[in-house]
Each structure stands twice: as structure tokens, then as C-alpha cells.
Design a protein around this motif. Structure first.
Motif, PDB file in Angstrom:
ATOM      1  N   VAL A 167       1.516  -0.923  -0.133  1.00  0.00           N
ATOM      2  CA  VAL A 167      -0.101  -0.168   0.079  1.00  0.00           C
ATOM      3  C   VAL A 167       1.170   1.494   0.050  1.00  0.00           C
ATOM      4  O   VAL A 167       1.357   1.789   1.002  1.00  0.00           O
ATOM      5  N   VAL A 168       0.881   2.502  -1.463  1.00  0.00           N
ATOM      6  CA  VAL A 168       1.700   2.904  -1.364  1.00  0.00           C
ATOM      7  C   VAL A 168       1.090   4.263  -0.508  1.00  0.00           C
ATOM      8  O   VAL A 168       0.079   4.792  -0.842  1.00  0.00           O
ATOM      9  N   PHE A 169       2.203   4.988   0.186  1.00  0.00           N
ATOM     10  CA  PHE A 169       1.379   6.497   0.577  1.00  0.00           C
ATOM     11  C   PHE A 169       2.867   7.212   0.404  1.00  0.00           C
ATOM     12  O   PHE A 169       4.199   7.373   0.428  1.00  0.00           O
ATOM     13  N   GLY A 170       1.985   8.693   0.806  1.00  0.00           N
ATOM     14  CA  GLY A 170       3.544   9.450   1.650  1.00  0.00           C
ATOM     15  C   GLY A 170       4.276  10.375   0.257  1.00  0.00           C
ATOM     16  O   GLY A 170       3.255   9.791  -0.704  1.00  0.00           O
ATOM     17  N   ASN A 171       4.742  11.222   0.219  1.00  0.00           N
ATOM     18  CA  ASN A 171       4.609  12.568  -0.439  1.00  0.00           C
ATOM     19  C   ASN A 171       3.499  12.981  -1.641  1.00  0.00           C
ATOM     20  O   ASN A 171       3.842  12.255  -2.667  1.00  0.00           O
ATOM     21  N   GLY A 172       2.506  13.310  -1.344  1.00  0.00           N
ATOM     22  CA  GLY A 172       1.288  14.103  -2.462  1.00  0.00           C
ATOM     23  C   GLY A 172       0.648  12.727  -2.787  1.00  0.00           C
ATOM     24  O   GLY A 172       0.354  12.463  -3.685  1.00  0.00           O
ATOM     25  N   ASP A 173       0.522  11.194  -2.438  1.00  0.00           N
ATOM     26  CA  ASP A 173      -0.460  10.621  -2.165  1.00  0.00           C
ATOM     27  C   ASP A 173      -1.774  11.262  -2.764  1.00  0.00           C
ATOM     28  O   ASP A 173      -2.856  11.649  -2.135  1.00  0.00           O
TER      29      ASP A 173
END
Length: 321
Positions: A167-173
Motif C-alpha cells: 500500500v503506497v503512501f507519502g509525498n503527495g499521495d
């Protein structure tokens, strides 16, 4: 200076990857369609407006020398017609990988997904102990699996590698984080489904670690023909994830948690899936339900080994933004 072609550079992961590789000293060609993230505009990458469904336009990308291809462009959704996913997530992969092989690209790096392993309970298995879920019916993982199988069958192992983020997150999700925050804001209670009662691992992968995994997959000899799971080392349960998001985005909000039997919620999820067309009409869909109801606890040993081999360290997140 070596040149990298990054497809899907106008989106969330792609624009982060373009900015990352520019910082690493590569000349980046980033393909985008109508929408272009501000991050990409500011990255220093060369932006190319290309429809990857257009075979002629795709072939024209290789008129100049390209050293590496990082293929990120895809249809990312849990709902939609099978034909849409077959075209975007399978046929385009075949076309790009074939062109890469013919034109002497050193390595074709494919951004896949950890969903290729299926949605059931895991307990720290490594990539060598994990198999593809060949029974997958949802078109998103189904065509990611078929693409990986096609690469394995049609490219020499040293010419490709696969990166499988959780589950990708962070930096402008622009995806999972805002969707979850909206849920927390509008729901009177945080619901957990099934037996885990929120204690199951929610498999977070910071976008910076995805970029570093793409880098390692592109350059390391041992990455040839292999896939790597991208997963942050810190173990976060689903309950902790909700509480940490609320603390950051909804300070002062008190979260109530309750558990609902799967037999009660599954008909609601089936209705959501049936009514949804291009994006979920309401949560959860059947696919989202199976995702949050299981313990997605993989090993990230290979990721850490690849980082070490390339002299990289795992990024440790302090914020969801």
C-alpha cells in the motif's frame, strides 16, 4: 548520462519516480497523458505526451537511445471492465517490453503489485515462498500476474525485473490516504471486518522506498528475472493506521472502533462492486473488503538486501503527507 524512460510519469508514483531518478543523475523521459503532476513539471524530467495504447506513438519513443525502461503506467482500480485492464495492464506491457528487447534496452523494470500473491492471511513469507494467485478474478491483480508471467516466458532474465509494492503512501499521495481520511471524517465509527478486529498488518510502502526498489531492480545483476516486495519494516496494524491518520489529518477527533461479521458486510460490498463503474461508488467493494480483512504480513528481506547491495537505506516515514 544514461537515459530512463518512465511511463506513467504524470501520476503519483510515476512523478515521484521521475523526480527521484533525476536526482540520481539520469536523464529522464517521462510519458504522461492529459494530467501531469506538478512534481513532474518541477522535476527536470523531459515530459512526453504519449498515449501508450497507440502502437505507433509507443514505437516512436524508441527513436532515441534509451538505456532503461521503468514501466509504471497502469489502470489502478478495484472496479472496472475486464477489457480495460487487459488493454492497459497487459497488452501495453507486452508491446513496451518487446520494443525494449529489440532496441537494446538494458533492463525493463515493471511496477507490479503485492496483490499478485492474493488476498489471504500471510505470516512473513519471502518471495521464494510466495506463489501467484492464479485464481484471481479481479482484473487488476489478474493482469498484473499475466504480465509478470509473460515477461518471465518471453524475456531473458537479465533483461527484466519486477517491483511489487504494497500500500503506497507519502509525498503527495492522491489515492489511499485521501480516501481513508475521507472515510474517517465521515464515518461515525471505524469498522473492522472479520476475525482480526483491526490487529492485522496493514502493509505500508512509502513511495520513496518504491523508488529505491525501482532503482535497485534496474541496476543490480541479482535483480534480473526477479520480483521484489516493497514493504516498510515498521509493522503497522490496521487499527494503528487509522489512528495515526486521524492524529495527523483530523487532530482532536476521537475514533470509535467496532467489528462487523463478514456475513453482514459482504452483501453490502457486493452491491458496491456491482454499482461501481470506473471508481468505487462507496466503501467497501468486495476487493477492498478482502484487503482490509486479512493479515498482509510479508517479508521485506529481499528489498533490504537489494538496498544494501546498491548502498541505499530504507526510508523511514514520519508523516503520511
Amino acid at each position: 548520462m544514461e537515459t530512463i524512460l518512465i511511463t506513467g510519469a504524470g501520476g503519483y508514483v510515476g512523478s515521484n519516480a521521475a523526480a527521484y531518478f533525476v536526482r540520481q543523475g539520469f536523464h529522464v523521459l517521462g510519458t504522461a497523458r492529459a494530467r501531469v503532476a506538478e512534481r513532474l513539471k518541477e522535476s527536470g524530467a523531459e515530459i512526453l505526451s504519449v498515449d501508450l495504447d497507440d502502437a505507433g506513438a509507443t514505437e516512436a519513443l524508441f527513436a532515441r537511445k534509451i538505456d532503461y525502461v521503468v514501466h509504471i503506467a497502469a489502470r489502478v482500480s478495484e472496479v472496472g471492465k475486464d477489457a480495460w485492464f487487459r488493454s492497459a495492464n497487459y497488452e501495453v506491457v507486452q508491446r513496451l517490453a518487446t520494443l525494449s528487447l529489440r532496441r537494446g534496452v538494458q533492463r525493463f523494470v515493471y511496477l507490479s503489485t503485492a496483490d499478485v500473491y492474493g488476498l489471504h492471511d500471510f505470516h512473513g513469507e519471502t518471495e521464494d515462498g510466495l506463489a501467484f494467485d492464479l485464481r484471481a478474478r479481479n482484473p487488476y491483480p489478474k493482469y498484473k500476474i499475466r504480465s509478470e508471467q509473460w515477461l518471465l516466458d518471453n524475456l531473458p532474465p537479465e533483461r527484466f525485473s519486477c517491483v511489487r509494492p504494497c500500500v503506497v503512501f507519502g509525498n503527495g499521495d492522491t489515492s489511499i490516504t485521501p480516501r481513508t481520511v475521507a472515510y474517517l471524517k465521515n464515518s461515525p465509527c471505524v469498522f473492522h471486518f472479520g476475525r482480526w478486529r483491526g490487529r492485522n498488518r496493514w502493509p505500508l510502502a512509502h513511495v520513496e522506498n518504491v523508488c529505491r526498489a525501482l532503482h535497485a531492480a534496474m541496476l543490480l545483476p541479482e535483480a534480473g528475472g526477479k520480483g521484489v516486495t516493497v514493504l516498510d519494516s515498521r509493522r503497522t496494524t490496521l487499527s494503528e493506521y487509522y489512528r495515526e491518520l486521524a492524529a495527523e489529518f483530523l487532530p482532536g477527533r476521537r475514533l470509535r472502533e467496532c467489528c462487523v461479521p463478514m456475513a453482514v458486510i459482504r452483501p453490502v460490498a457486493a452491491l458496491s462492486t456491482f454499482l461501481s463503474r470506473t471508481r468505487p461508488l462507496f466503501d467497501p467493494t468486495l476487493y477492498a473488503l478482502d484487503t482490509v480483512a486479512h493479515n498482509l504480513d510479508f517479508s521485506n528481506r529481499r528489498m533490504r538486501d537489494w538496498f544494501a547491495a546498491l548502498g541505499l537505506r530504507e526510508h523511514v516515514a514520519t508523516t503520511f503527507r
